[in-house]
Design an enzyme around this catalytic site. Structure first.
Site, short mmCIF file in Angstrom:
data_model
loop_
_atom_site.label_atom_id
_atom_site.label_comp_id
_atom_site.label_asym_id
_atom_site.label_seq_id
_atom_site.Cartn_x
_atom_site.Cartn_y
_atom_site.Cartn_z
N GLY A 187 -43.06 -55.63 40.60
CA GLY A 187 -43.91 -55.06 39.55
C GLY A 187 -44.99 -56.06 39.18
N ILE A 241 -44.83 -58.79 37.28
CA ILE A 241 -44.39 -60.18 37.40
C ILE A 241 -44.25 -60.56 38.87
CG2 ILE A 241 -42.52 -61.79 36.90
CD1 ILE A 241 -41.99 -60.21 34.33
N ARG A 285 -38.29 -50.34 44.63
CA ARG A 285 -37.66 -49.02 44.74
C ARG A 285 -38.57 -48.03 45.45
NH1 ARG A 285 -37.22 -44.55 41.44
NH2 ARG A 285 -38.67 -45.48 39.97
N GLY A 293 -36.11 -62.33 35.93
CA GLY A 293 -35.95 -60.92 35.57
C GLY A 293 -34.93 -60.76 34.46
N GLU A 336 -26.41 -64.44 26.81
CA GLU A 336 -27.37 -65.32 26.17
C GLU A 336 -27.09 -65.39 24.67
OE1 GLU A 336 -31.36 -64.14 27.12
OE2 GLU A 336 -31.07 -64.34 29.27
N HIS A 370 -34.36 -68.67 28.55
CA HIS A 370 -35.12 -67.42 28.45
C HIS A 370 -36.45 -67.65 27.72
CE1 HIS A 370 -34.57 -62.77 28.45
NE2 HIS A 370 -35.81 -63.12 28.74
N ALA A 411 -39.45 -68.71 29.75
CA ALA A 411 -40.46 -68.97 30.76
C ALA A 411 -41.83 -68.45 30.36
CB ALA A 411 -40.04 -68.36 32.10
#
Length: 207
Positions: free
Chosen positions: A35, A37, A57, A119, A149, A168, A170
């Site tokens: 996608g 990213i 997909r 992701g 998390e 988490h 980035a």
């Protein structure tokens, strides 16, 4: 490179410890989830003269994409894993992607390959990844996301010397909150003008 970064810890011990690094040029980057990213990762990889394999997909949506050397459907995951020197997981978490990067997929990786996850944590079989890292069946990993998390104290990932962790964050640039507000106000203006919105979530697909 993962190994190069880890060797830098020699400085913390007060040691002059030269080390070799790998060139990204000529290496293959496999992207799981092509996608926005994933495409941003492909653009950076191409700037380093890397070969790019993309898994999505609906692969027909990326035919002719100049950033991709080969685009594959999800059924070819093992092929992508086996051919990649670096694997970037950038897919959203949906019923179809939960556990997608399974123990079998991790076992298909090259011994000197590196896993990178930006992701969602639950896309990867974390116990299988930990086992592969602990027994050096792959070279290393860099993870920004996790199935649980925050990562709890005493988690086995903390003790691995071939794993880079970030909590988490980035996307936490110095301006990320301001950037998000500018994006929101831009979408609000589009809404008030009756124009199509950007980054609309397809609820049926889950992203």
């Amino acid at each position: 490179p993962i190994i190069g970064v880890m060797a830098c810890y020699g400085w913390a011990a007060g040691r002059w410890a030269p080390f070799d690094v790998d060139m990204a040029e000529g290496k293959t980057l496999g992207i799981v989830g092509y996608g926005d990213i994933g495409r941003a990762a492909a653009r950076l990889a191409k700037a380093l003269d890397m070969r790019v394999l993309a898994l999505r997909r609906r692969p027909e949506q990326s035919h002719g994409d100049p950033l991709v050397d080969e685009v594959m459907g999800n059924e070819r995951l093992l092929d992508l894993m086996a051919r990649s020197d670096y694997v970037v997981v950038a897919a959203p978490l949906t019923p179809d992607t939960r556990g997608l990067v399974s123990a079998q997929a991790i076992a298909a990786m090259k011994p000197d390959a590196v896993m990178i996850n930006v992701g969602r944590g639950a896309i990867i079989d974390e116990p299988a990844l930990i086992d592969a890292l602990r027994h050096k069946r792959i070279r290393g990993a860099a993870l920004d996301v996790f199935a649980e998390e925050p990562l709890p104290p005493g988690h086995p990932m903390y003790g691995l010397d071939n794993l880079l962790l970030s909590p988490h964050c980035a996307d936490h640039t110095r301006t990320w909150i301001d950037d998000a507000m500018v994006f929101f106000t831009g979408n609000l203006e589009r809404f008030l003008r009756g124009e199509p919105l950007r980054n609309v979530v397809e609820k049926r697909l889950g992203y």
